[in-house]
Design a protein around this motif. Sequence first.
Motif, PDB file in Angstrom:
ATOM      1  N   ASP A   1      -2.971   4.870  -1.990  1.00 22.60           N
ATOM      2  CA  ASP A   1      -4.002   4.166  -1.237  1.00 22.60           C
ATOM      3  C   ASP A   1      -4.578   5.070  -0.165  1.00 22.60           C
ATOM      4  N   ALA A   2      -3.790   6.071   0.273  1.00 23.52           N
ATOM      5  CA  ALA A   2      -4.303   7.103   1.173  1.00 23.52           C
ATOM      6  C   ALA A   2      -3.324   8.279   1.176  1.00 23.52           C
ATOM      7  N   ILE A   3      -3.868   9.466   1.479  1.00 23.31           N
ATOM      8  CA  ILE A   3      -3.047  10.675   1.572  1.00 23.31           C
ATOM      9  C   ILE A   3      -3.155  11.230   2.990  1.00 23.31           C
ATOM     10  N   LEU A   4      -2.003  11.498   3.611  1.00 18.53           N
ATOM     11  CA  LEU A   4      -1.967  12.118   4.934  1.00 18.53           C
ATOM     12  C   LEU A   4      -1.578  13.576   4.717  1.00 18.53           C
TER      13      LEU A   4
ATOM     14  N   MET B   1       0.845  -1.184   0.000  1.00 21.81           N
ATOM     15  CA  MET B   1       0.000   0.000   0.000  1.00 21.81           C
ATOM     16  C   MET B   1       0.888   1.245   0.000  1.00 21.81           C
ATOM     17  N   ARG B   2       0.509   2.211  -0.832  1.00 26.45           N
ATOM     18  CA  ARG B   2       1.382   3.378  -0.995  1.00 26.45           C
ATOM     19  C   ARG B   2       0.691   4.638  -0.478  1.00 26.45           C
ATOM     20  N   LEU B   3       1.424   5.400   0.313  1.00 28.61           N
ATOM     21  CA  LEU B   3       0.873   6.603   0.928  1.00 28.61           C
ATOM     22  C   LEU B   3       1.620   7.848   0.458  1.00 28.61           C
ATOM     23  N   LEU B   4       0.890   8.964   0.437  1.00 33.24           N
ATOM     24  CA  LEU B   4       1.524  10.272   0.272  1.00 33.24           C
ATOM     25  C   LEU B   4       1.437  10.987   1.615  1.00 33.24           C
ATOM     26  N   LEU B   5       2.566  11.455   2.104  1.00 35.28           N
ATOM     27  CA  LEU B   5       2.590  12.230   3.328  1.00 35.28           C
ATOM     28  C   LEU B   5       3.016  13.654   2.993  1.00 35.28           C
ATOM     29  N   ALA B   6       2.117  14.623   3.251  1.00 42.91           N
ATOM     30  CA  ALA B   6       2.427  16.031   3.010  1.00 42.91           C
ATOM     31  C   ALA B   6       2.548  16.722   4.355  1.00 42.91           C
ATOM     32  N   GLU B   7       3.760  17.051   4.731  1.00 46.24           N
ATOM     33  CA  GLU B   7       4.033  17.622   6.066  1.00 46.24           C
ATOM     34  C   GLU B   7       5.272  18.503   5.960  1.00 46.24           C
ATOM     35  N   ASP B   8       5.138  19.761   6.394  1.00 44.65           N
ATOM     36  CA  ASP B   8       6.266  20.681   6.218  1.00 44.65           C
ATOM     37  C   ASP B   8       7.191  20.763   7.437  1.00 44.65           C
ATOM     38  N   GLU B   9       6.785  20.180   8.553  1.00 44.49           N
ATOM     39  CA  GLU B   9       7.719  20.100   9.687  1.00 44.49           C
ATOM     40  C   GLU B   9       8.667  18.942   9.397  1.00 44.49           C
ATOM     41  N   LEU B  10       9.921  19.299   9.072  1.00 47.17           N
ATOM     42  CA  LEU B  10      10.837  18.301   8.516  1.00 47.17           C
ATOM     43  C   LEU B  10      11.105  17.130   9.453  1.00 47.17           C
ATOM     44  N   ASP B  11      11.295  17.429  10.752  1.00 48.01           N
ATOM     45  CA  ASP B  11      11.572  16.337  11.692  1.00 48.01           C
ATOM     46  C   ASP B  11      10.402  15.376  11.781  1.00 48.01           C
ATOM     47  N   LEU B  12       9.198  15.955  11.876  1.00 44.49           N
ATOM     48  CA  LEU B  12       7.998  15.127  11.969  1.00 44.49           C
ATOM     49  C   LEU B  12       7.826  14.314  10.689  1.00 44.49           C
ATOM     50  N   ALA B  13       8.027  14.960   9.539  1.00 40.35           N
ATOM     51  CA  ALA B  13       7.863  14.282   8.257  1.00 40.35           C
ATOM     52  C   ALA B  13       8.826  13.102   8.141  1.00 40.35           C
ATOM     53  N   ARG B  14      10.073  13.348   8.554  1.00 39.28           N
ATOM     54  CA  ARG B  14      11.087  12.289   8.445  1.00 39.28           C
ATOM     55  C   ARG B  14      10.739  11.125   9.365  1.00 39.28           C
TER      56      ARG B  14
ATOM     57  N   PRO C   1      -8.588   8.157  -0.408  1.00 39.25           N
ATOM     58  CA  PRO C   1      -8.888   8.537   0.976  1.00 39.25           C
ATOM     59  C   PRO C   1      -7.891   9.591   1.477  1.00 39.25           C
ATOM     60  N   VAL C   2      -8.408  10.614   2.143  1.00 39.51           N
ATOM     61  CA  VAL C   2      -7.549  11.680   2.678  1.00 39.51           C
ATOM     62  C   VAL C   2      -7.774  11.820   4.182  1.00 39.51           C
ATOM     63  N   LEU C   3      -6.686  11.756   4.925  1.00 35.83           N
ATOM     64  CA  LEU C   3      -6.723  11.993   6.365  1.00 35.83           C
ATOM     65  C   LEU C   3      -5.991  13.301   6.616  1.00 35.83           C
ATOM     66  N   ILE C   4      -6.673  14.260   7.246  1.00 33.01           N
ATOM     67  CA  ILE C   4      -6.012  15.536   7.506  1.00 33.01           C
ATOM     68  C   ILE C   4      -5.420  15.561   8.915  1.00 33.01           C
ATOM     69  N   LEU C   5      -4.296  16.245   9.006  1.00 29.09           N
ATOM     70  CA  LEU C   5      -3.595  16.401  10.279  1.00 29.09           C
ATOM     71  C   LEU C   5      -3.781  17.845  10.698  1.00 29.09           C
TER      72      LEU C   5
END
Length: 217
Positions: free
Chosen positions: A46-49, A1-14, A73-77
């Motif tokens: 399969d989902a976007i965070l 399953m493949r996810l896209l993670l969009a997060e600009d806080e670099l430490d959290l994203a990593r 499917p999109v899950l917002i943070l």
Amino acid sequence: MRLLLAEDELDLARALGRALEENGYAVDVVHDGLEAAHLGTSVEYDAILLDLMLPERDGFEVLAEVRAARATPVLILTARDGVDDRVRGLDGGADDYLVKPFELKELLARVRALIRRAAGRAVPRIEVGDVALDPAARTVTKGGVPVRLSPKEFAVAEFLLTHRGRLVTRTMLVEHVYDDAEETASNVLDVYVASLRRKLGREFVRTRRGEGYIVDA
Ligand code: CA
């Protein structure tokens, strides 16, 4: 399953990207809304965070662009005090939300639920014949006996079982089992499928020559 993670806080994203990969997901990580919209509309995840506060384009704009193109499917943070943001996100087409800071195990459970619902399934475990796959425990049994699979074998089995009864093309498998950063050769899939047949039974996966693979419903 493949996810896209969009997060600009670099430490959290990593940290999140690594944790998701350790839990068997192929993950593409982006840090701004422009890239998120580009990948979210052009790749079948399969989902976007999706973090809402992103540079270039905010999460609401990204969500609107994704929804104009895809049903992913999109899950917002969101931030703790972002009730209005959550309502706006859900009404804008998001499927779920998670308040920062969150626990990884809750994120993983929500992602599994999103993927399950998108596949039209209510029951978490997937059973086909005498083979049963548990996405949460990441275990597979055949006739009640545990079968040991490598992470990629599990990913291939999970995708095929999730789409049982439907033709899964080699392109689909490559796109959902690997992320952007991984080197892929689609003939590697034959190796995984052969290995799954050996472990789960010859008839478990059928090959449609020149088209792809199918697991019977
Ligand atoms: Ca942010």
